[in-house]
Scaffold this active site. Sequence first.
Site, PDB file in Angstrom:
ATOM      1  N   CYS A   8       0.872  -1.183   0.000  1.00  0.00           N
ATOM      2  CA  CYS A   8       0.000   0.000   0.000  1.00  0.00           C
ATOM      3  C   CYS A   8       0.904   1.227   0.000  1.00  0.00           C
ATOM      4  O   CYS A   8       2.099   1.111  -0.317  1.00  0.00           O
ATOM      5  CB  CYS A   8      -0.969  -0.015   1.185  1.00  0.00           C
ATOM      6  SG  CYS A   8      -0.181   0.032   2.805  1.00  0.00           S
ATOM      7  N   ASN A  11       2.417   1.508   4.199  1.00  0.00           N
ATOM      8  CA  ASN A  11       2.736   0.249   4.882  1.00  0.00           C
ATOM      9  C   ASN A  11       2.539   0.335   6.400  1.00  0.00           C
ATOM     10  O   ASN A  11       3.253  -0.277   7.177  1.00  0.00           O
ATOM     11  CB  ASN A  11       4.165  -0.216   4.541  1.00  0.00           C
ATOM     12  CG  ASN A  11       4.508  -1.628   4.981  1.00  0.00           C
ATOM     13  OD1 ASN A  11       5.636  -1.906   5.386  1.00  0.00           O
ATOM     14  ND2 ASN A  11       3.570  -2.549   4.909  1.00  0.00           N
ATOM     15  N   CYS A  13      -1.129   0.804   7.388  1.00  0.00           N
ATOM     16  CA  CYS A  13      -2.555   0.490   7.564  1.00  0.00           C
ATOM     17  C   CYS A  13      -2.970  -0.733   6.739  1.00  0.00           C
ATOM     18  O   CYS A  13      -3.055  -1.852   7.268  1.00  0.00           O
ATOM     19  CB  CYS A  13      -3.442   1.689   7.198  1.00  0.00           C
ATOM     20  SG  CYS A  13      -3.160   3.166   8.200  1.00  0.00           S
ATOM     21  N   ARG A  14      -3.234  -0.539   5.441  1.00  0.00           N
ATOM     22  CA  ARG A  14      -3.856  -1.599   4.635  1.00  0.00           C
ATOM     23  C   ARG A  14      -2.972  -2.826   4.427  1.00  0.00           C
ATOM     24  O   ARG A  14      -3.426  -3.967   4.636  1.00  0.00           O
ATOM     25  CB  ARG A  14      -4.300  -1.028   3.278  1.00  0.00           C
ATOM     26  CG  ARG A  14      -5.430  -0.008   3.404  1.00  0.00           C
ATOM     27  CD  ARG A  14      -5.613   0.759   2.109  1.00  0.00           C
ATOM     28  NE  ARG A  14      -4.463   1.630   1.848  1.00  0.00           N
ATOM     29  CZ  ARG A  14      -4.304   2.348   0.747  1.00  0.00           C
ATOM     30  NH1 ARG A  14      -5.223   2.297  -0.205  1.00  0.00           N
ATOM     31  NH2 ARG A  14      -3.236   3.126   0.597  1.00  0.00           N
ATOM     32  N   SER A  15      -1.722  -2.626   3.976  1.00  0.00           N
ATOM     33  CA  SER A  15      -0.922  -3.828   3.645  1.00  0.00           C
ATOM     34  C   SER A  15      -0.500  -4.633   4.880  1.00  0.00           C
ATOM     35  O   SER A  15      -0.544  -5.867   4.831  1.00  0.00           O
ATOM     36  CB  SER A  15       0.268  -3.494   2.739  1.00  0.00           C
ATOM     37  OG  SER A  15       1.150  -2.588   3.337  1.00  0.00           O
TER      38      SER A  15
HETATM   39  P1  4NP Z   1      -1.667   2.897   4.085  1.00  0.00           P
HETATM   40  O1  4NP Z   1      -2.227   4.291   4.668  1.00  0.00           O
HETATM   41  O2  4NP Z   1      -1.150   3.182   2.685  1.00  0.00           O
HETATM   42  O3  4NP Z   1      -2.861   2.022   4.075  1.00  0.00           O
HETATM   43  O4  4NP Z   1      -0.572   2.459   5.031  1.00  0.00           O
HETATM   44  C1  4NP Z   1      -1.461   5.458   4.665  1.00  0.00           C
HETATM   45  C2  4NP Z   1      -0.474   5.624   5.605  1.00  0.00           C
HETATM   46  C3  4NP Z   1       0.272   6.799   5.629  1.00  0.00           C
HETATM   47  C4  4NP Z   1       0.001   7.804   4.710  1.00  0.00           C
HETATM   48  C5  4NP Z   1      -0.997   7.629   3.772  1.00  0.00           C
HETATM   49  C6  4NP Z   1      -1.725   6.451   3.747  1.00  0.00           C
HETATM   50  N1  4NP Z   1       0.746   9.013   4.756  1.00  0.00           N
HETATM   51  O5  4NP Z   1       0.439   9.904   3.949  1.00  0.00           O
HETATM   52  O6  4NP Z   1       1.660   9.133   5.576  1.00  0.00           O
END
Ligand code: 4NP
Length: 159
Positions: A8, A11, A13-15
Amino acid sequence: MKKVLFVCLGNICRSPMAEAIMRKLVKDRGLETEFELDSAGLISYHEGEGADPRMKSHAYRHGYNITHISRPVKELDFEVFDLIVCMDDSNWDRLHQLAPTVEAEEKIVRMTDYCRTHVIDHVPDPYYGGAQGFENVIEILEDACEGLLESLTVVHEKE
Ligand code: 4NP
């Protein structure tokens, strides 16, 4: 042995959630020795951090323990892993840019393509939203991981 990398943006939340769900499914079926699972992100901003505390707490309530530490995708991943599973179109585009060969590009798939009950084309990024977004991520990923495991188990049994 099937090697699957979930990807994702951050890294955190989703992945890592997908990795934890898949780990539990694999463990519950006694297939731990047949799978290598990991996750990575397309930005290195959170490198070295554990998962987002909101994701961890929603995961915990659903019986999952996320222990992954965030790391960015690296070129070697395209060699090591059989399948690189992304969460949305932006991940898809970036992974295709990073893939060193056509064979590597062919390893990239969308998580939602494995959903069996949800009709959806991406796993929405929960980072800037509220609690419902994190619940939604878990619900979609549980559906998708079951489909993914089934697809890999069927292929595996034929090998
Ligand atoms: P993820 O969520 O891609 O599901 O881990 C996010 C985590 C951090 C950020 C964006 C999305 N960020 O902009 O820091």
